[in-house]
Design a protein around this motif. Structure first.
Motif, PDB file in Angstrom:
ATOM      1  N   PHE A  24       9.191   2.996   5.361  1.00  9.71           N
ATOM      2  CA  PHE A  24      10.140   3.961   4.808  1.00  9.71           C
ATOM      3  C   PHE A  24      10.877   3.406   3.595  1.00  9.71           C
ATOM      4  CE2 PHE A  24       9.336   6.205   8.721  1.00  9.71           C
ATOM      5  CZ  PHE A  24       9.404   7.528   8.310  1.00  9.71           C
ATOM      6  N   LEU A  25      11.140   2.114   3.588  1.00 16.25           N
ATOM      7  CA  LEU A  25      11.765   1.539   2.390  1.00 16.25           C
ATOM      8  C   LEU A  25      10.779   1.519   1.223  1.00 16.25           C
ATOM      9  CD1 LEU A  25      13.902  -1.370   3.904  1.00 16.25           C
ATOM     10  CD2 LEU A  25      14.678   0.863   3.070  1.00 16.25           C
ATOM     11  N   SER A  26       9.482   1.317   1.528  1.00 20.19           N
ATOM     12  CA  SER A  26       8.467   1.377   0.473  1.00 20.19           C
ATOM     13  C   SER A  26       8.338   2.794  -0.078  1.00 20.19           C
ATOM     14  CB  SER A  26       7.110   0.910   1.020  1.00 20.19           C
ATOM     15  OG  SER A  26       7.152  -0.447   1.398  1.00 20.19           O
ATOM     16  N   ILE A  27       8.408   3.790   0.820  1.00 16.42           N
ATOM     17  CA  ILE A  27       8.381   5.187   0.372  1.00 16.42           C
ATOM     18  C   ILE A  27       9.582   5.469  -0.532  1.00 16.42           C
ATOM     19  CG2 ILE A  27       8.646   7.575   1.152  1.00 16.42           C
ATOM     20  CD1 ILE A  27       7.020   6.790   3.657  1.00 16.42           C
ATOM     21  N   LEU A  28      10.741   4.979  -0.112  1.00 18.34           N
ATOM     22  CA  LEU A  28      11.953   5.184  -0.911  1.00 18.34           C
ATOM     23  C   LEU A  28      11.831   4.525  -2.281  1.00 18.34           C
ATOM     24  CD1 LEU A  28      14.928   6.004  -1.296  1.00 18.34           C
ATOM     25  CD2 LEU A  28      15.557   3.879  -0.120  1.00 18.34           C
ATOM     26  N   VAL A  29      11.472   3.244  -2.295  1.00 15.95           N
ATOM     27  CA  VAL A  29      11.373   2.510  -3.564  1.00 15.95           C
ATOM     28  C   VAL A  29      10.298   3.126  -4.447  1.00 15.95           C
ATOM     29  CG1 VAL A  29      10.795   0.280  -4.601  1.00 15.95           C
ATOM     30  CG2 VAL A  29      12.238   0.363  -2.565  1.00 15.95           C
ATOM     31  N   GLY A  30       9.165   3.528  -3.833  1.00 17.66           N
ATOM     32  CA  GLY A  30       8.089   4.145  -4.608  1.00 17.66           C
ATOM     33  C   GLY A  30       8.515   5.451  -5.244  1.00 17.66           C
ATOM     34  N   THR A  31       9.224   6.276  -4.478  1.00 17.89           N
ATOM     35  CA  THR A  31       9.677   7.573  -4.994  1.00 17.89           C
ATOM     36  C   THR A  31      10.684   7.387  -6.128  1.00 17.89           C
ATOM     37  OG1 THR A  31       9.345   8.548  -2.805  1.00 17.89           O
ATOM     38  CG2 THR A  31      10.700   9.781  -4.360  1.00 17.89           C
ATOM     39  N   LEU A  32      11.650   6.492  -5.928  1.00 17.03           N
ATOM     40  CA  LEU A  32      12.654   6.245  -6.963  1.00 17.03           C
ATOM     41  C   LEU A  32      12.029   5.581  -8.195  1.00 17.03           C
ATOM     42  CD1 LEU A  32      15.661   4.993  -4.782  1.00 17.03           C
ATOM     43  CD2 LEU A  32      15.207   7.307  -5.630  1.00 17.03           C
ATOM     44  N   SER A  33      11.092   4.656  -7.959  1.00 18.19           N
ATOM     45  CA  SER A  33      10.440   3.968  -9.080  1.00 18.19           C
ATOM     46  C   SER A  33       9.632   4.941  -9.927  1.00 18.19           C
ATOM     47  CB  SER A  33       9.534   2.851  -8.562  1.00 18.19           C
ATOM     48  OG  SER A  33      10.275   1.884  -7.861  1.00 18.19           O
ATOM     49  N   ALA A  34       8.993   5.907  -9.276  1.00 18.74           N
ATOM     50  CA  ALA A  34       8.211   6.896 -10.027  1.00 18.74           C
ATOM     51  C   ALA A  34       9.100   7.671 -10.994  1.00 18.74           C
ATOM     52  CB  ALA A  34       7.518   7.849  -9.052  1.00 18.74           C
ATOM     53  N   GLY A  35      10.298   8.031 -10.526  1.00 17.49           N
ATOM     54  CA  GLY A  35      11.224   8.735 -11.407  1.00 17.49           C
ATOM     55  C   GLY A  35      11.637   7.888 -12.592  1.00 17.49           C
ATOM     56  N   LEU A  36      11.911   6.602 -12.355  1.00 18.11           N
ATOM     57  CA  LEU A  36      12.302   5.708 -13.447  1.00 18.11           C
ATOM     58  C   LEU A  36      11.144   5.490 -14.418  1.00 18.11           C
ATOM     59  CD1 LEU A  36      14.311   3.030 -11.398  1.00 18.11           C
ATOM     60  CD2 LEU A  36      15.243   4.850 -12.860  1.00 18.11           C
ATOM     61  N   ILE A  37       9.928   5.382 -13.871  1.00 22.50           N
ATOM     62  CA  ILE A  37       8.755   5.153 -14.730  1.00 22.50           C
ATOM     63  C   ILE A  37       8.523   6.347 -15.656  1.00 22.50           C
ATOM     64  CG2 ILE A  37       6.236   4.960 -14.709  1.00 22.50           C
ATOM     65  CD1 ILE A  37       6.544   3.236 -12.166  1.00 22.50           C
ATOM     66  N   VAL A  38       8.558   7.555 -15.076  1.00 19.84           N
ATOM     67  CA  VAL A  38       8.301   8.754 -15.877  1.00 19.84           C
ATOM     68  C   VAL A  38       9.387   8.952 -16.930  1.00 19.84           C
ATOM     69  CG1 VAL A  38       8.123  11.280 -15.764  1.00 19.84           C
ATOM     70  CG2 VAL A  38       6.952   9.872 -14.077  1.00 19.84           C
ATOM     71  N   ALA A  39      10.610   8.524 -16.625  1.00 17.88           N
ATOM     72  CA  ALA A  39      11.722   8.685 -17.573  1.00 17.88           C
ATOM     73  C   ALA A  39      11.746   7.589 -18.631  1.00 17.88           C
ATOM     74  CB  ALA A  39      13.046   8.693 -16.815  1.00 17.88           C
ATOM     75  N   SER A  40      10.919   6.554 -18.491  1.00 17.54           N
ATOM     76  CA  SER A  40      10.941   5.433 -19.435  1.00 17.54           C
ATOM     77  C   SER A  40      10.235   5.801 -20.739  1.00 17.54           C
ATOM     78  CB  SER A  40      10.287   4.202 -18.803  1.00 17.54           C
ATOM     79  OG  SER A  40       8.908   4.443 -18.572  1.00 17.54           O
ATOM     80  N   GLU A  41      10.430   4.949 -21.747  1.00 21.21           N
ATOM     81  CA  GLU A  41       9.876   5.236 -23.086  1.00 21.21           C
ATOM     82  C   GLU A  41       8.355   5.146 -23.095  1.00 21.21           C
ATOM     83  OE1 GLU A  41      10.310   3.607 -27.701  1.00 21.21           O
ATOM     84  OE2 GLU A  41      11.539   2.752 -26.079  1.00 21.21           O
TER      85      GLU A  41
ATOM     86  N   GLY B 174       0.821  -1.212   0.000  1.00 19.66           N
ATOM     87  CA  GLY B 174       0.000   0.000   0.000  1.00 19.66           C
ATOM     88  C   GLY B 174       0.852   1.257   0.000  1.00 19.66           C
ATOM     89  N   ALA B 175       1.875   1.292   0.865  1.00 13.42           N
ATOM     90  CA  ALA B 175       2.764   2.459   0.916  1.00 13.42           C
ATOM     91  C   ALA B 175       3.510   2.623  -0.401  1.00 13.42           C
ATOM     92  CB  ALA B 175       3.754   2.304   2.071  1.00 13.42           C
ATOM     93  N   LEU B 176       3.933   1.519  -1.004  1.00  8.95           N
ATOM     94  CA  LEU B 176       4.639   1.562  -2.283  1.00  8.95           C
ATOM     95  C   LEU B 176       3.739   2.129  -3.373  1.00  8.95           C
ATOM     96  CD1 LEU B 176       7.079   0.778  -4.057  1.00  8.95           C
ATOM     97  CD2 LEU B 176       6.070  -1.507  -4.262  1.00  8.95           C
ATOM     98  N   ASN B 177       2.502   1.652  -3.435  1.00 10.83           N
ATOM     99  CA  ASN B 177       1.576   2.096  -4.476  1.00 10.83           C
ATOM    100  C   ASN B 177       1.210   3.568  -4.312  1.00 10.83           C
ATOM    101  OD1 ASN B 177       0.219   1.547  -6.822  1.00 10.83           O
ATOM    102  ND2 ASN B 177      -1.569   0.649  -5.835  1.00 10.83           N
ATOM    103  N   ASP B 178       0.946   3.982  -3.065  1.00 12.10           N
ATOM    104  CA  ASP B 178       0.625   5.394  -2.805  1.00 12.10           C
ATOM    105  C   ASP B 178       1.725   6.311  -3.327  1.00 12.10           C
ATOM    106  OD1 ASP B 178      -1.720   4.705  -1.616  1.00 12.10           O
ATOM    107  OD2 ASP B 178      -1.098   5.140   0.443  1.00 12.10           O
ATOM    108  N   ASN B 179       2.968   5.952  -3.046  1.00 11.92           N
ATOM    109  CA  ASN B 179       4.085   6.822  -3.400  1.00 11.92           C
ATOM    110  C   ASN B 179       4.392   6.782  -4.892  1.00 11.92           C
ATOM    111  OD1 ASN B 179       5.595   8.204  -0.952  1.00 11.92           O
ATOM    112  ND2 ASN B 179       4.738   6.264  -0.225  1.00 11.92           N
ATOM    113  N   ILE B 180       4.210   5.638  -5.514  1.00 14.73           N
ATOM    114  CA  ILE B 180       4.381   5.596  -6.972  1.00 14.73           C
ATOM    115  C   ILE B 180       3.341   6.486  -7.637  1.00 14.73           C
ATOM    116  CG2 ILE B 180       4.083   4.138  -9.009  1.00 14.73           C
ATOM    117  CD1 ILE B 180       5.546   1.925  -7.592  1.00 14.73           C
TER     118      ILE B 180
END
Length: 618
Positions: free
Chosen positions: A148-165, A17-23
């Motif tokens: 907090f690790l889910s928040i971290l992974v979610g935040t970093l994953s969002a950046g990678l997703i937006v930068a993807s093709e 849930g925390a991962l999805n919210d942050n993504i």
């Protein structure tokens, strides 16, 4: 414990849930900030700030109702319903992402915040119901690490997703699949029926919010714990918000370094949570709080001292690789990591403390009040930053310095209002720094209700050692002369010590002591007495005075035999001369607290003495 059915499905559900919210939240913000958006009816800056407010608003509106709901229905069923709601929200969010309907995504962000507001109280109030008392700190440590690790992974994953093709498709699929996984995980959570009488619940957003806060304020220790947790979120929100500008203006770094700072902070909190679990020794340990408080101040100041000078070429911008390669940045990285570690040490005991002290049937409501105050403090952090940085033209480093100094002021205030926190700290130092204290039979102390503890009396610090063995407060009956020792007088007075002396010395003190004991037992408190009436002069157990008979004749409550082994010969005992008058000869010696099963209040004092003597000789 981690892999048990009573914990792992819940742990997986809350992490997903925390991962999805942050993504979802960060994908929305990054898409608006870094892509060409032509159909927004407002500026990008206004949209970003509005998004932050829209996500936090539900915590003010719905947390009080969420607490009532969580206390009055099966918690596993409630979590499953909330995860079903998340699937619906994220299905709509996936379509909104694909169609780039940003206003619809904003509305769905409000619904996501609402779902989180309802999940918060059940997330923490479930733990004391699912876990044993000696697992409570461990459970909270895992929850904080996972969050907090889910928040971290979610935040970093969002950046990678937006930068993807194929960013739109990837983002839509990610949030939908994670919501499905969260729901499937929730189906494995075992039933957690309500612990009290089920009450009728009314939806009263504003009045319910103030009533929820007023209710927890009736218990000062819980209220102070909530304020302390909220202060941590004030600090954390300020740090996280200012990382981008801090990296740009003071570290001369690009956005990749911001991700590094976020990673160091989040991993630090996770490591601090783990350290807290390891050094709590299986019970709620408030004695670790000062280490967290001290770290937040010391490393908060150290973070500013270690900022390196600007590069010679002022146009040079560090990327994450060149930033790590430059050794002058190691001090900043270490200080920020330790701020996170200190935060983990700070927050885990406080959450466990609220769960252990709140009434079981009202635990979710206490957590709901905590969430409301947390949200209020985070809003205040944003307002303070705007006033200082924009209105008064402060620098970010000056803001960080103010936070570090204010942390000490807040700590002094909390500790002055709740002396138990100070007592627990001193008890922790005695138990784990000056001595090596082990407790045998801790589970035999009653979780609630009145009881009398009878224990042998070996040293001037017996009460502080026993205090550390119990997660519940204990009222100690103590010889008046000991309770007035200059070094310990303040602690004993604020611990609610009941001074006593012989009726020949002072009849009023003698009578008042028994009246206070009676009142404490009527209030369902734990009362500890040393029936010998004095410190042992030879290390042996003396005769029990008739005072214990007088107590039990008036209040026939359970009696818990206890014995202290290993304190005879310490600096605080009467061996080789009067206590405190000789040179300390031992350090970190082994001390054992042994607790026996409770016996009926009709027991004879000679039998009680025999039980304590057996414990002492084992």
């Amino acid at each position: 414990m981690l892999l048990t059915k009573r914990f792992f499905p819940y742990f997986s559900t809350q992490c997903l849930g925390a991962l999805n919210d942050n993504i979802y939240k960060n994908v929305l913000l990054l898409m608006v900030t870094y892509t060409q958006v032509n159909d927004l009816p407002m500026s990008v800056n206004l949209f970003v700030n509005l998004a932050a407010g829209v996500f936090i608003l539900p915590f003010f509106l719905f947390s009080a109702h969420a607490g009532m709901v969580a206390d009055n229905m099966d918690k596993a069923k409630l979590i499953r319903r909330l995860k079903q709601f998340e699937v619906v929200i994220m299905s709509c969010a996936a379509m909104a992402i694909l169609s780039q309907s940003y206003l619809m995504m904003l509305l769905l962000l409000f619904l996501t915040g609402s779902q989180s507001a309802y999940f918060g109280p059940v997330k923490y109030s479930l733990l004391p119901q699912a876990l044993a008392e000696d697992e409570l700190v461990t459970g909270n440590a895992w929850v904080e690490m996972g969050t907090f690790l889910s928040i971290l992974v979610g935040t970093l994953s969002a950046g990678l997703i937006v930068a993807s093709e194929h960013n739109l498709v990837t983002a839509a699929v990610s949030v939908f699949v994670l919501s499905i996984c969260g729901y499937l995980s929730s189906r494995a959570i075992p039933a957690m029926p309500p612990l009290g009488v089920v009450k009728k619940i009314r939806f009263e957003p504003l009045s319910g919010t103030w009533r929820s806060i007023a209710k927890v304020r009736q218990t000062p220790t819980i209220w102070m714990a909530i304020l302390a947790i909220s202060w941590f979120w004030f600090l954390g929100a300020t740090y996280l918000t200012q990382f981008p500008n801090f990296a740009k203006l003071h570290l001369h770094a690009d956005a990749t370094v911001v991700s590094l700072l976020l990673a160091l902070f989040s991993i630090g909190i996770a490591i601090g949570s783990y350290i807290c679990e390891r050094f709590s020794f299986g019970h709620v340990e408030l004695g670790l709080l000062p280490f967290g408080v001290l770290g937040l101040t010391v490393f908060g100041v150290d973070l500013l001292w270690t900022i390196p000078p600007a590069p010679i070429d002022v146009s040079y911008i560090y990327s994450i690789g060149s930033f790590i390669d430059a050794s002058q940045h190691y001090g900043v990285m270490f200080a920020l990591f330790m701020v996170g570690v200190s935060g983990g040490l700070f927050i885990v005991p406080l959450y466990a403390f609220i769960q252990s002290r709140a009434k079981k049937e009202e635990c979710a409501q206490a957590i709901a009040a905590n969430n409301i105050v947390n949200a209020l403090f985070m809003v205040c952090s944003a307002l303070l930053s705007m006033v200082l940085l924009e209105g008064l033209n402060w620098t970010i480093t000056e803001l960080f310095l103010l936070l570090a100094l204010l942390n000490s002021v807040v700590a002094l205030y909390v500790y002055s209002q709740v002396p138990e926190f100070t007592q627990r700290f001193i008890s922790y130092l005695l138990s784990h720094v000056f001595y090596r204290v082990t407790v045998e039979g801790r589970a035999k102390l009653p979780k609630e209700g009145a009881a009398v503890i009878v224990c042998n009396h070996v040293s001037y610090v017996d009460a502080l050692i026993i205090m550390g063995a119990s997660t519940r407060p204990i009222r100690f009956v103590m010889d008046k002369s000991i309770s007035e020792i200059p070094l310990l007088k303040y602690l004993f007075r604020h611990a609610g010590v009941i001074p006593i002396c012989s009726p020949r010395q002072c009849q009023n003190t003698y009578n008042s002591a028994f009246d206070q004991i009676h009142q404490a037992l009527q209030n369902d408190e734990l009362v500890c007495i040393f029936p010998e009436g004095r410190l042992t002069p030879d290390g042996l157990l003396g005769e029990f005075k008739p005072g214990i008979d007088k107590i039990l004749a008036r209040d026939t409550v359970p009696v818990i035999p206890m014995a202290l082994n290993g304190l005879w010969g310490s600096y605080f005992s009467h061996k080789d001369g009067h206590a405190l008058s000789t040179r300390p000869k031992r350090f970190w010696s082994k001390v054992t607290v042994k607790i026996d099963d409770a016996v009926a209040g009709t027991v004879e004092r000679q039998l009680l003495r025999a039980k304590v003597e057996v414990l002492q000789s084992e």
